[in-house]
Design an enzyme around this catalytic site. Sequence first.
Site, PDB file in Angstrom:
ATOM      1  N   TYR A 258      44.307 -76.079 -23.495  1.00 11.13           N
ATOM      2  CA  TYR A 258      44.351 -77.534 -23.659  1.00 11.13           C
ATOM      3  C   TYR A 258      43.622 -77.949 -24.931  1.00 11.13           C
ATOM      4  O   TYR A 258      44.125 -78.773 -25.707  1.00 11.13           O
ATOM      5  CB  TYR A 258      43.733 -78.211 -22.443  1.00 11.13           C
ATOM      6  CG  TYR A 258      43.833 -79.714 -22.456  1.00 11.13           C
ATOM      7  CD1 TYR A 258      45.019 -80.361 -22.138  1.00 11.13           C
ATOM      8  CD2 TYR A 258      42.733 -80.509 -22.778  1.00 11.13           C
ATOM      9  CE1 TYR A 258      45.125 -81.735 -22.148  1.00 11.13           C
ATOM     10  CE2 TYR A 258      42.820 -81.888 -22.787  1.00 11.13           C
ATOM     11  CZ  TYR A 258      44.018 -82.501 -22.467  1.00 11.13           C
ATOM     12  OH  TYR A 258      44.093 -83.874 -22.478  1.00 11.13           O
TER      13      TYR A 258
ATOM     14  N   VAL B 276      60.070 -84.451 -24.046  1.00 16.83           N
ATOM     15  CA  VAL B 276      59.671 -84.435 -25.454  1.00 16.83           C
ATOM     16  C   VAL B 276      59.672 -83.031 -26.047  1.00 16.83           C
ATOM     17  O   VAL B 276      59.701 -82.873 -27.276  1.00 16.83           O
ATOM     18  CB  VAL B 276      58.282 -85.088 -25.656  1.00 16.83           C
ATOM     19  CG1 VAL B 276      58.340 -86.567 -25.306  1.00 16.83           C
ATOM     20  CG2 VAL B 276      57.207 -84.366 -24.853  1.00 16.83           C
TER      21      VAL B 276
ATOM     22  N   ALA C 193      43.208 -76.218 -27.571  1.00 17.09           N
ATOM     23  CA  ALA C 193      44.017 -75.820 -28.722  1.00 17.09           C
ATOM     24  C   ALA C 193      45.081 -76.871 -29.032  1.00 17.09           C
ATOM     25  O   ALA C 193      45.306 -77.222 -30.201  1.00 17.09           O
ATOM     26  CB  ALA C 193      44.671 -74.467 -28.456  1.00 17.09           C
TER      27      ALA C 193
ATOM     28  N   LYS D 105      45.057 -80.098 -28.232  1.00 13.78           N
ATOM     29  CA  LYS D 105      44.501 -81.397 -28.609  1.00 13.78           C
ATOM     30  C   LYS D 105      43.787 -81.358 -29.961  1.00 13.78           C
ATOM     31  O   LYS D 105      43.782 -82.352 -30.693  1.00 13.78           O
ATOM     32  CB  LYS D 105      43.574 -81.909 -27.502  1.00 13.78           C
ATOM     33  CG  LYS D 105      44.333 -82.273 -26.215  1.00 13.78           C
ATOM     34  CD  LYS D 105      45.428 -83.306 -26.479  1.00 13.78           C
ATOM     35  CE  LYS D 105      46.141 -83.761 -25.223  1.00 13.78           C
ATOM     36  NZ  LYS D 105      47.149 -84.806 -25.471  1.00 13.78           N
TER      37      LYS D 105
ATOM     38  N   SER E 152      42.207 -86.074 -27.367  1.00 18.35           N
ATOM     39  CA  SER E 152      41.284 -86.067 -26.233  1.00 18.35           C
ATOM     40  C   SER E 152      39.890 -85.788 -26.765  1.00 18.35           C
ATOM     41  O   SER E 152      39.720 -85.299 -27.891  1.00 18.35           O
ATOM     42  CB  SER E 152      41.697 -84.966 -25.242  1.00 18.35           C
ATOM     43  OG  SER E 152      40.681 -84.687 -24.305  1.00 18.35           O
TER      44      SER E 152
ATOM     45  N   ILE F  42      39.045 -90.826 -18.145  1.00 15.08           N
ATOM     46  CA  ILE F  42      39.804 -92.047 -17.857  1.00 15.08           C
ATOM     47  C   ILE F  42      40.356 -91.974 -16.434  1.00 15.08           C
ATOM     48  O   ILE F  42      40.874 -90.940 -16.008  1.00 15.08           O
ATOM     49  CB  ILE F  42      40.958 -92.236 -18.851  1.00 15.08           C
ATOM     50  CG1 ILE F  42      40.429 -92.173 -20.299  1.00 15.08           C
ATOM     51  CG2 ILE F  42      41.675 -93.562 -18.603  1.00 15.08           C
ATOM     52  CD1 ILE F  42      39.362 -93.205 -20.635  1.00 15.08           C
TER      53      ILE F  42
END
Length: 249
Positions: free
Chosen positions: A155, A63, A157, A159, A142, A188
């Site tokens: 991370y 992606v 930043a 999300k 998240s 999860i």
Amino acid sequence: MSSSLNGKVVLITGAASGIGRATAIKLSKLGCALALTDIVETDLGETAESCHTEKIITAALDVSNADQSELVLKETVEYFGRLDHIFNCAGINPTPYPLLDLPEGYFDKLVAVNLKGTYNVTKAALPHLKEHAGCSFVNVSSILGLKPSKLQATYCATKYAIIGFSKSMALELGERGIRVNVVAPGFIQTPTNASVVAGPDFVKSAEQSVSLGRLGTAAEIADVVAFLMSDEAKYMNGSVVEINGGLAN
């Protein structure tokens, strides 16, 4: 929900495992045709075999690569003749690092996949979506896109940015009848979840911070994703749905 999603074409990124796989299975049960993508196409075999439909194509998709994203979206529409929903699920889970100890390339990699990946797929999909036909995007943020956590600056930043990007796109696309919503999962039970990777003690600590006393399942996230794509959520646009079992602040 089943009647409104039956026959719809959905593209899922990160479909080889975890939440992406669970969502593919859920949507197949609701009658959707699926374009399943992940960075390695062979990893999608088990997902495809677990789905309850033969209307499936699979494709390798990094992606972070804009050209690949455009090609896969074009091939999806050529195969199915339409595209209705996109689930931007591909992402890299966090590893805790003090900023000064961040490995070379870690920041760029997370931004390229978690943020630019959602941007690339969204941009590639837009020319293929019919206006005022119930089309939508569901993007994955998240709990760390809503509340900060030490050692997770990069991370967080990415999300936080997913939420800002999604809300802005919801405003831009709403007048065309295309919705953009976000799911923000908590802890999860997936193979790449940071607590699961860290071991049983970390899982126990995570469970103790959740009022329901357990980690969530990928299938429970998939239920919400399917709802957001359905007609039952047709007035939800720019929403961020927390799915965390009652996480203590």
